[in-house]
Every structure is written in structure tokens, then in C-alpha cells.
Design a protein around this motif. Structure first.
Motif, mmCIF file in Angstrom:
data_model
loop_
_atom_site.group_PDB
_atom_site.id
_atom_site.type_symbol
_atom_site.label_atom_id
_atom_site.label_comp_id
_atom_site.label_asym_id
_atom_site.label_seq_id
_atom_site.Cartn_x
_atom_site.Cartn_y
_atom_site.Cartn_z
ATOM 1 N N ALA A 35 0.890 -1.305 0.033
ATOM 2 C CA ALA A 35 0.002 -0.152 0.003
ATOM 3 C C ALA A 35 0.816 1.144 0.103
ATOM 4 C CB ALA A 35 -0.713 0.008 1.205
ATOM 5 N N PRO A 36 0.461 2.296 -0.524
ATOM 6 C CA PRO A 36 1.194 3.520 -0.347
ATOM 7 C C PRO A 36 1.488 4.257 0.941
ATOM 8 C CG PRO A 36 -0.850 3.835 -1.449
ATOM 9 C CD PRO A 36 -0.863 2.434 -1.208
ATOM 10 N N GLY A 37 2.556 4.535 1.087
ATOM 11 C CA GLY A 37 2.893 5.064 2.242
ATOM 12 C C GLY A 37 3.120 4.120 3.588
ATOM 13 N N VAL A 38 3.226 2.742 3.293
ATOM 14 C CA VAL A 38 3.283 1.515 4.265
ATOM 15 C C VAL A 38 4.636 0.917 3.912
ATOM 16 C CG1 VAL A 38 2.430 -0.697 5.142
ATOM 17 C CG2 VAL A 38 0.860 1.308 4.551
ATOM 18 N N PRO A 39 5.613 0.968 4.730
ATOM 19 C CA PRO A 39 6.993 0.382 4.459
ATOM 20 C C PRO A 39 6.700 -1.100 4.385
ATOM 21 C CG PRO A 39 6.745 1.157 6.692
ATOM 22 C CD PRO A 39 5.399 1.572 6.099
ATOM 23 N N GLY A 40 7.124 -1.592 3.256
ATOM 24 C CA GLY A 40 7.256 -3.127 3.133
ATOM 25 C C GLY A 40 6.195 -3.705 3.076
ATOM 26 N N PRO A 41 5.940 -4.910 2.417
ATOM 27 C CA PRO A 41 4.543 -5.634 2.273
ATOM 28 C C PRO A 41 4.115 -6.281 3.417
ATOM 29 C CG PRO A 41 6.413 -6.905 1.348
ATOM 30 C CD PRO A 41 6.844 -5.702 1.814
ATOM 31 N N VAL A 42 2.945 -6.579 3.320
ATOM 32 C CA VAL A 42 2.346 -7.460 4.418
ATOM 33 C C VAL A 42 1.641 -8.789 3.694
ATOM 34 C CG1 VAL A 42 1.513 -5.786 5.954
ATOM 35 C CG2 VAL A 42 0.048 -6.425 4.273
ATOM 36 N N GLY A 43 1.495 -9.834 4.380
ATOM 37 C CA GLY A 43 1.093 -11.155 3.438
ATOM 38 C C GLY A 43 0.515 -12.264 4.588
ATOM 39 N N ASP A 44 -0.148 -12.887 4.059
ATOM 40 C CA ASP A 44 -0.848 -14.257 4.480
ATOM 41 C C ASP A 44 -0.675 -15.408 3.814
ATOM 42 O OD1 ASP A 44 -2.413 -15.505 6.582
ATOM 43 O OD2 ASP A 44 -4.319 -15.046 5.525
ATOM 44 N N ASP A 45 -0.597 -16.593 4.587
ATOM 45 C CA ASP A 45 -0.706 -17.850 3.600
ATOM 46 C C ASP A 45 -1.545 -18.970 4.254
ATOM 47 O OD1 ASP A 45 0.717 -18.477 5.693
ATOM 48 O OD2 ASP A 45 2.506 -18.683 4.907
ATOM 49 N N GLU A 46 -1.876 -19.849 3.485
ATOM 50 C CA GLU A 46 -2.702 -20.909 4.016
ATOM 51 C C GLU A 46 -2.276 -22.166 3.150
ATOM 52 O OE1 GLU A 46 -6.541 -20.548 5.605
ATOM 53 O OE2 GLU A 46 -7.271 -21.609 3.902
ATOM 54 N N GLY A 47 -2.395 -23.225 3.734
ATOM 55 C CA GLY A 47 -2.453 -24.621 2.911
ATOM 56 C C GLY A 47 -3.511 -25.185 2.410
ATOM 57 N N PHE A 48 -3.591 -26.248 1.711
ATOM 58 C CA PHE A 48 -4.567 -26.915 1.097
ATOM 59 C C PHE A 48 -4.206 -28.357 0.716
ATOM 60 C CE2 PHE A 48 -2.194 -25.691 -2.584
ATOM 61 C CZ PHE A 48 -2.249 -26.455 -3.548
ATOM 62 N N ALA A 49 -5.101 -29.303 1.130
ATOM 63 C CA ALA A 49 -4.955 -30.748 1.014
ATOM 64 C C ALA A 49 -5.473 -31.254 -0.511
ATOM 65 C CB ALA A 49 -5.622 -31.256 2.147
ATOM 66 N N VAL A 50 -4.751 -32.095 -0.808
ATOM 67 C CA VAL A 50 -5.338 -33.164 -1.932
ATOM 68 C C VAL A 50 -5.931 -34.377 -1.463
ATOM 69 C CG1 VAL A 50 -4.501 -34.006 -4.195
ATOM 70 C CG2 VAL A 50 -3.167 -32.077 -3.243
ATOM 71 N N LEU A 51 -7.022 -34.273 -1.734
ATOM 72 C CA LEU A 51 -7.736 -35.521 -1.121
ATOM 73 C C LEU A 51 -8.275 -36.546 -2.290
ATOM 74 C CD1 LEU A 51 -10.153 -33.439 1.240
ATOM 75 C CD2 LEU A 51 -7.984 -34.563 1.738
ATOM 76 N N PHE A 52 -7.757 -37.880 -2.115
ATOM 77 C CA PHE A 52 -7.984 -38.707 -2.965
ATOM 78 C C PHE A 52 -9.075 -39.717 -2.516
ATOM 79 C CE2 PHE A 52 -3.682 -37.521 -3.654
ATOM 80 C CZ PHE A 52 -3.418 -37.379 -5.245
ATOM 81 N N PRO A 53 -9.985 -40.254 -3.187
ATOM 82 C CA PRO A 53 -10.971 -41.313 -2.830
ATOM 83 C C PRO A 53 -10.288 -42.554 -2.618
ATOM 84 C CG PRO A 53 -11.006 -40.850 -5.207
ATOM 85 C CD PRO A 53 -9.959 -40.305 -4.777
ATOM 86 N N PRO A 54 -10.879 -43.429 -1.594
ATOM 87 C CA PRO A 54 -10.500 -44.891 -1.661
ATOM 88 C C PRO A 54 -10.182 -45.600 -2.925
ATOM 89 C CG PRO A 54 -12.511 -44.379 -0.186
ATOM 90 C CD PRO A 54 -12.236 -43.373 -1.117
#
Length: 469
Positions: free
Chosen positions: A247-266
Motif C-alpha cells: 500500500a502507498p505510504g506503508v513500508p514493506g509488504p504484508v502477507g498471509d498464507d494458507e495450506g490446502f490438501a489434496v484428497l484422493f478417494p479410496p
């Protein structure tokens, strides 16, 4: 010449009383004048200053290449779609305050008395409305991301590869417009299927163009992912998504992350065996619901049952139940004994996870089931299950760091002199000094009063005439 006869003992007593009185008064005045003794536990001002630097992003599986590193820059941002409806917690079910009314006066059976008015009916106390909840102001720059899982259906077993989508929802949680970038990492066996606006940067990592968003904007994008036909052999599989905002006027970036799962059927589908595993969830205290696994023998002959649980890094079975052994920190093998035809066995395993693994959730685990009949080939099937944690949802996005204490400032939560320790000893010393000075003052006043009383009660000798020579 006439002289007044003054006894030597009285003069000595007067000389002792005056210095003691002066000493006691001086000590008392000193104790009253020094604020540190008068108040042994001064109240320190607690100062909480607004942070100017964003906190470190919550832990997760970051891309192998930093999105800010130089590399192939996508020329456009991915297309956006309408976000899913927000799931808000249900409103608290607070019962309304009971309304109290004045008790009804019974109907008199006789005539009312002629004197004296009836006492007034008691009125209900006024109900003070609760103060409205004040939400903290939004930071100048902030962003959050949520992801769905890649869930495959039974059709996966009949195709050489499967193309599916991964929904990613992004929210601008800051108070100013921001430019948001997206990066994601796919596990082995998965590849990008041509998402517009995104480009690979190596090691399964991808980087996308940036969006211009207004404060409070919420939108979704769909990432096209190809799952190989033999990716099930590598389960459990998990990936991660990361967003950064500037954002303008804000030093440095901010962030967030999240995982996701790969789900296989039986599967792969094998006749005569059935496998089922429930999801694992960790509450905000880190406690787990456990893993429930069910293995069924749907064949016509008895077979020896066995299951094997494979967990991601940081997730373990701390205390294997009877019949189970730990092969390695992330793999547990259990023998179920003989399963008669048409019967099934259920097993519950306790599961624990490190705080870092919980912050990376959702994750995926895998269960392998096997039946060894007395005659015929072994039957083997496997599937994946989801691992979620409340700690991942409770992780603040770009939360300001706690203020550090400096000279003359105590950070919130710092111990004061009222606590046990050094403050208690200082307080006891001050109280002891006050008591001693008070006793000195009382002793000096008592001594002076006794001396004056003796002078007033003892008769004074009359003047004597010296003999003349």
C-alpha cells in the motif's frame, strides 16, 4: 543575691528530651516527604504504542522462490470470480432480561382503612444497556487468504490425469487501497493446467500478476491444476498459497498464507475390501479429535487385516494403541487380527501436532488398508484424509508486534512493585521504617510530656539568702 534552686536531675532530663524530640520529628517529616516511602508500590504507566512494522507472517510451506525475487513477471492478473458467502459465527443467544412487574394488590374483602396511604409498589430496577462492541481499527495495509481443497472423485481412477480447480479467496483487510500478488506451490504429481496470469518459477512454485483492490474488497480466483494418474502413490499431498499486499505510504509488504490438501478417494478400486477414514481436527488449545479408521472385509473368505497411517511432518501418533507400532515419526502400523467375511474393524488413534504444523493446516494424511486372505492375493487400498486446526484460523494477519519496554516505560503485562519479588521487599522495608519513626516520635513526645509534668508538680524552692561575710 537571690538564686533559683534548680535540681541537676531535672536539667539533665530536659537536655535529653529536646534532642530526642527533634530527632523523632525530623524522621517523621523525612518519611512523609519522601514519596517512595510513603507509597511503596508506585503505579507505572503502561504504554502500548502502535507498531510501525508489520509482524512476521504466520508459518507455512512457503514457495521455494520468494515472490519478490526477480523472475518472469506475468503480464496480467488471474481472472476473478464471485467469492463464496462468508461464514459468520452465529449470534450469541442471550435470553432477554426478565421483565419484573409490581405484584398485584389482592382485592380487599373489607373496607379500606381511612388513615394511611398504601405503600408504593416496588418498581423494577432499570436495565442498563450493554455498551456496543467496538471493533479495533483496520491496519493501513492488510490481506488475508483462504483456500479450498483439491478433492478428487472416483472418476480419478479411470483417467490418465485429471484437471480440476483450486478456489482461492482473497480479502483486503487494510484501510487503504493495495496491490495484491498471489503465489502458490503445488506438490509433486500436480502441475498448473494453464491458469491465465500465472507463470511457473521452478520447484512447483508459481507466481501470478497483481490486482488493485479497495479496502474491504473480497474476491476469488480459480487456479487450474492437473493431477497425474499416479499421484496417489505419493499421498499424502499438500500445497500452499501465499498473498502479499503493498500500500502507498506503508513500508514493506504484508502477507498471509494458507495450506490446502489434496484428497484422493479410496482406491485403486479393489473388490473385497473397504476403507474409510475420518478427518482430524485440532481445537484452539491444540487438542485433537483423534483419527478414526474403519477397514471392512467385503469378500467371501476371512483375512488378516492391517492398516498403516502416514502423517505429514510435525503430526504424529504419540501413544500408539495396542497392536500398533511406530515405524517412523510419521508412520504407524497396526495389526487388526482376523476379519471374518462381511465384518469390519474400527480403530481410533490419538494424534498430536506441533504448533508450526497446526499453523500450516489444512494438511493431508494417508491411510493404507490391506487384507491378507488365507488363499488368494492380498487386497490393498488407500485414501487420504484432511487435517485442520483452529490455530490456523486464529493466526492474526499482519498483527503489530508487542511494544518493547524502555527506560521509564513498562510494557503491558510487565510485573509491577505490587507483585511478589523485589517489590515486596521494598514495601516491607518502607513499612518497617514508617513504624520505627512513629515509635520514635511517640517515645519523644511521651518523654517530653513526662518531663513537663514533673516540672509542674514539683514545688520550686524559694529564694535563699547567701550569708554575708
Amino acid at each position: 543575691m537571690a538564686r533559683v534552686d534548680v535540681r541537676p536531675g531535672r536539667r539533665a532530663c530536659d537536655r535529653r528530651a529536646v534532642p530526642l524530640l527533634a530527632l523523632g520529628l525530623a524522621v517523621g517529616l523525612a518519611v512523609a516527604a519522601v514519596p517512595g516511602w510513603a507509597s511503596a508500590a508506585p503505579n507505572a504507566t503502561r504504554v502500548v504504542s502502535a507498531a510501525t512494522e508489520p509482524a512476521e507472517d504466520p508459518g507455512g510451506d512457503p514457495p521455494t522462490t520468494d515472490p519478490t525475487d526477480p523472475g518472469p513477471e506475468p503480464t496480467e492478473a488471474p481472472s476473478t470470480t464471485a467469492p463464496p458467502p462468508e461464514t459468520t459465527p452465529p449470534a450469541p443467544t442471550t435470553e432477554p432480561a426478565p421483565t419484573t412487574t409490581a405484584p398485584e394488590q389482592p382485592v380487599p374483602t373489607t373496607a379500606a382503612p381511612t388513615t394511611g396511604a398504601p405503600p408504593p409498589a416496588p418498581s423494577a430496577p432499570p436495565v442498563r444497556p450493554s455498551a456496543p462492541a467496538v471493533s479495533p481499527p483496520a491496519p493501513p495495509a492488510g490481506v488475508s487468504v483462504t483456500t479450498d481443497d483439491i478433492t478428487l472423485t472416483a472418476a480419478y481412477w479411470n483417467a490418465p490425469s485429471t484437471v480440476t480447480t483450486l478456489r482461492v479467496t482473497i480479502t483486503n483487510t487494510g484501510a487503504t487501497p493495495a496491490r495484491i500478488r498471489l503465489a502458490y506451490t503445488l506438490p509433486a504429481g500436480l502441475a498448473d493446467a494453464g491458469t491465465p496470469g500465472c507463470a511457473p518459477v521452478g520447484g512447483g512454485a508459481h507466481r501470478c500478476g497483481e490486482w488493485s483492490s479497495t479496502p474491504g474488497a473480497r474476491f476469488s480466483t480459480l487456479l487450474r491444476v492437473r493431477v497425474d494418474g499416479d499421484a496417489w502413490k505419493r499421498m499424502p499431498l499438500s500445497g500452499s498459497v501465499r498473498v502479499t499486499a503493498t500500500a502507498p505510504g506503508v513500508p514493506g509488504p504484508v502477507g498471509d498464507d494458507e495450506g490446502f490438501a489434496v484428497l484422493f478417494p479410496p482406491g485403486p478400486p479393489v473388490p473385497g475390501i473397504r476403507l474409510d477414514a475420518e478427518a482430524v481436527s485440532f481445537d484452539i488449545s491444540g487438542g485433537s479429535s483423534g483419527l478414526d479408521v474403519r477397514l471392512g472385509n467385503t469378500g467371501r473368505v476371512d483375512a488378516e487385516g492391517r492398516i498403516e497411517v502416514v502423517l505429514p511432518a510435525g503430526v504424529t501418533v504419540p501413544a500408539p494403541p495396542s497392536g500398533c507400532t511406530t515405524v517412523d515419526p510419521t508412520r504407524t502400523r497396526c495389526a487388526l487380527g482376523t476379519l471374518a467375511a462381511g465384518r469390519s474393524a474400527q480403530l481410533r488413534l490419538p494424534v498430536s501436532a506441533t504448533p508450526e504444523a497446526q499453523r500450516q493446516a489444512p494438511l493431508a494424511g494417508a491411510v493404507l488398508g490391506q487384507l491378507d486372505p488365507r488363499s488368494g492375493q492380498p487386497r490393498r487400498v488407500q485414501m487420504s484424509f484432511r487435517i485442520t486446526a483452529a490455530a490456523a484460523l486464529a493466526t492474526p494477519v499482519a498483527s503489530p508486534p508487542a511494544p518493547t519496554g524502555s527506560q521509564g516505560v513498562l510494557a503491558a503485562g510487565a510485573p509491577t512493585l505490587d507483585d511478589d519479588g523485589a517489590g515486596g521487599s521494598v514495601r516491607r522495608t518502607a513499612i518497617l521504617l514508617i513504624v520505627v519513626s512513629t515509635l520514635l516520635v511517640v517515645f519523644a513526645l511521651t518523654l517530653a510530656t513526662t518531663s513537663l509534668r514533673r516540672r509542674m508538680t514539683t514545688p520550686v524552692a524559694g529564694p535563699s539568702t547567701a550569708p554575708t561575710e
